[in-house]
Design an enzyme around this catalytic site. Structure first.
Site, PDB file in Angstrom:
ATOM      1  N   PHE A 189       4.874  -3.275   4.934  1.00  0.00           N
ATOM      2  CA  PHE A 189       5.369  -4.565   5.707  1.00  0.00           C
ATOM      3  C   PHE A 189       5.976  -5.597   4.890  1.00  0.00           C
ATOM      4  CE2 PHE A 189       1.064  -3.344   7.706  1.00  0.00           C
ATOM      5  CZ  PHE A 189       1.656  -2.367   8.567  1.00  0.00           C
ATOM      6  N   HIS A 190       6.535  -5.294   3.689  1.00  0.00           N
ATOM      7  CA  HIS A 190       7.071  -6.169   2.732  1.00  0.00           C
ATOM      8  C   HIS A 190       8.501  -6.073   2.338  1.00  0.00           C
ATOM      9  CE1 HIS A 190       2.575  -6.199   0.654  1.00  0.00           C
ATOM     10  NE2 HIS A 190       2.770  -6.663   2.019  1.00  0.00           N
ATOM     11  N   PRO A 191       9.348  -5.835   3.597  1.00  0.00           N
ATOM     12  CA  PRO A 191      10.790  -5.890   3.205  1.00  0.00           C
ATOM     13  C   PRO A 191      11.258  -7.216   2.861  1.00  0.00           C
ATOM     14  CG  PRO A 191      10.463  -6.001   5.570  1.00  0.00           C
ATOM     15  CD  PRO A 191       9.217  -5.864   4.941  1.00  0.00           C
TER      16      PRO A 191
END
Length: 541
Positions: free
Chosen positions: A475-477
């Site tokens: 969840f780190h784009p």
């Protein structure tokens, strides 16, 4: 036709947008509009730390994106949850407060982004932070974003930390201090048993200000220009298209997926993509939507020899009752903590001599006292725990590209995970490092069996295949509107869109490279710094 006019319009009430709206509206002379496509953050699950599992799939509060088939992950589509409410992803994330490494920011500065070195950004981390431990050279004690320790020590986490020490990783009390390397407990963005999203931190004090207008259920459709200047935004609200105009600046904070999407929908981006979509080219910027980076999460699951896991509590009514009472009476227990408690930053990849190949940590662990088939999924019926590993600085680059001129249609997302030899080797080394910790004298007594990947995956090639079959986003784009001054950069060092006046992009998409850790705290920092840049530029006019 213009429905209303403001000084500043903030598009997206996520981790950055709430900071911008809260800070800018501190000046009563400014009129600020904050647009958010999702609903208000009224659900209890958005404020309860363990609510992560309830919001992971909820379409009311989650965009529920999926990537295109990734050729490096056996053609799988990867589920990408993103927050869709006040607070954005800070309202549904795993709560972990990590800043990254000094070298991450010094690298940004070395790329030509003046003012973004570690010494430049540290004051903004400190300004934003209200750490339970109080202020010191590294931390703020009075900032709006509350940061807390995990109060209770857990037997499994203690065993993991001791196991990491037995492999040569020191124990640490602070991943955000002088050095990141070490194993220990995470600090969380919680306060007295409640989640502290950026909506809680920055909007709650601002809600009664007459100069701040907050609109939820407002989907931005297109930016409005006069020549090469952004002057407003059209958005869908209450079943009709409305337009708001800005006198000063338009601040785009829709995140690493939707900020480039909105720029492309508005005619800013790669010419071929815009023309293929039937959109007029307002300004050609080939880097819009490119440079996508993310952390690929590899989850190792274990059955525990002792009934001390959160699985055990969740799988029995007595355990669930105890969890509820602990939170109600003391604001403590698993409901107050969330999912991951323990962590580790280490150098996993080794050179030909068996020494660490990197001068600083290249792998991060998230350790949870529960197990499930996927993040936010139903826990297993047995006593279980999870060690997740991710490579901190992937070389792989993907993209985000619109599919049509419709703002409601999700864009094409191609993360292109594991595209380089370094990424593949480091990821496999991370899995091997997790296994080594599981086999230490400290942790081995708690391991009944390795459920995943299991003994059938032994060689490096077999572990890589496991990673391709089971890897998922953590969840780190970031990076799709990156900061810089080269032909593929989208914004300059003041976060202003190249070639367009009155428009900035302020969110994780502006990161030139992914930081070594969780992204929420760095995005809050970026927004705090952006407020100073905006104020400085306004005074210079």
């Amino acid at each position: 036709m213009c429905d209303e006019e403001f000084d500043y319009i903030v598009v997206g009430a996520g981790s950055a947008g709430c900071v911008l709206a809260g800070r800018l509206s501190e000046d009563p002379a400014l009129q600020v509009l904050l647009l958010e496509a999702g609903p208000p953050d009224r659900s209890l699950w958005l404020h309860l730390p363990i609510g992560y599992g309830k919001t992971m799939w909820n379409p009311a509060y989650n965009w529920r994106f999926s990537t295109d088939p990734d050729p490096n992950l056996h053609g799988r589509r990867i589920y990408w949850p993103r927050g869709k409410t006040l607070g954005g992803s800070s309202a549904i994330n795993g709560l972990i407060y990590i800043r990254g490494q000094r070298q991450d920011y010094d690298h940004w500065a070395a790329l030509g982004n003046q003012g973004w070195g570690y010494d430049d950004v540290l004051p903004y981390f400190i300004r934003s932070e209200g750490n339970q431990r109080g202020a010191n050279a590294w931390h703020g004690g009075a900032g709006p974003l509350r940061v807390s320790d995990i109060a209770a020590r857990h037997e499994l986490i203690e065993a993991f930390i001791a196991g990491a020490q037995q492999t040569g990783v020191p124990r640490t009390r602070d991943f955000n201090g002088a050095t990141q390397e070490g194993a220990g407990y995470y600090q969380l963005t919680t306060h007295e048993g409640w989640r502290c999203s950026t909506a809680t931190a920055y909007l709650t004090p601002a809600k009664r200000r007459p100069n701040l207008r907050m609109l939820t259920g407002a989907l931005a459709c297109q930016l409005v220009f006069e020549g090469r200047r952004a002057v407003g935004v059209s958005y869908r609200h209450g079943g009709r298209i409305k337009t708001a105009r800005c006198r000063a600046e338009l601040l785009l904070s829709a995140g690493a997926i939707q900020s480039p999407q909105l720029l492309q929908l508005s005619g800013i981006g790669p010419r071929a993509l815009l023309e293929r979509s039937g959109l007029p080219v307002v300004h050609e910027l080939p880097g819009v939507g490119e440079n996508l980076q993310d952390h690929l999460q590899i989850r190792l699951g274990y059955e525990c020899t002792k009934p001390i896991t959160t699985n055990d509590q969740l799988n029995g009514w007595f355990g669930r009752l105890g969890m509820g009472l602990a939170w109600l009476l003391r604001r403590a227990g698993p409901l107050a903590v969330g999912i991951n408690q323990g962590g580790c930053f280490m150098r996993a990849l080794k050179d030909a001599n068996g020494q660490p190949a990197a001068a600083r940590p290249d792998i991060q662990f998230h350790v949870a006292t529960l197990s499930a088939d996927m993040a936010g999924g139903k826990v297993h019926p047995y006593s279980g725990f999870t060690m997740s590993v991710c490579q901190l600085r992937p070389e792989s680059r993907g993209h985000v590209r619109i599919r049509s001129p419709d703002a409601a249609e999700p864009p094409a997302i191609q993360p292109n995970y594991l595209a380089t030899a370094l990424d593949r080797a480091t990821t496999v080394a991370g899995v091997q490092a997790a296994r080594a910790i599981a086999e230490t004298p400290a942790l081995a007594p708690y391991v009944k069996r390795e459920v995943q990947p299991g003994p059938q995956a032994a060689s490096a090639a077999e572990l890589l295949d496991f990673c391709r079959h089971h890897g998922a986003t953590i969840f780190h784009p970031v990076g799709t509107c990156r900061m810089g001054n080269d032909p593929l950069a989208v914004v300059d060092a003041r976060l202003r869109v190249h070639g367009i006046a009155g428009l900035r992009v302020i969110d994780g998409s502006a990161m030139p490279t992914l930081v070594s850790g969780n992204t929420n705290a760095p995005i809050v920092m970026m927004a705090e710094k952006a407020v100073d840049l905006i104020r400085q530029d306004a005074r210079a006019l």
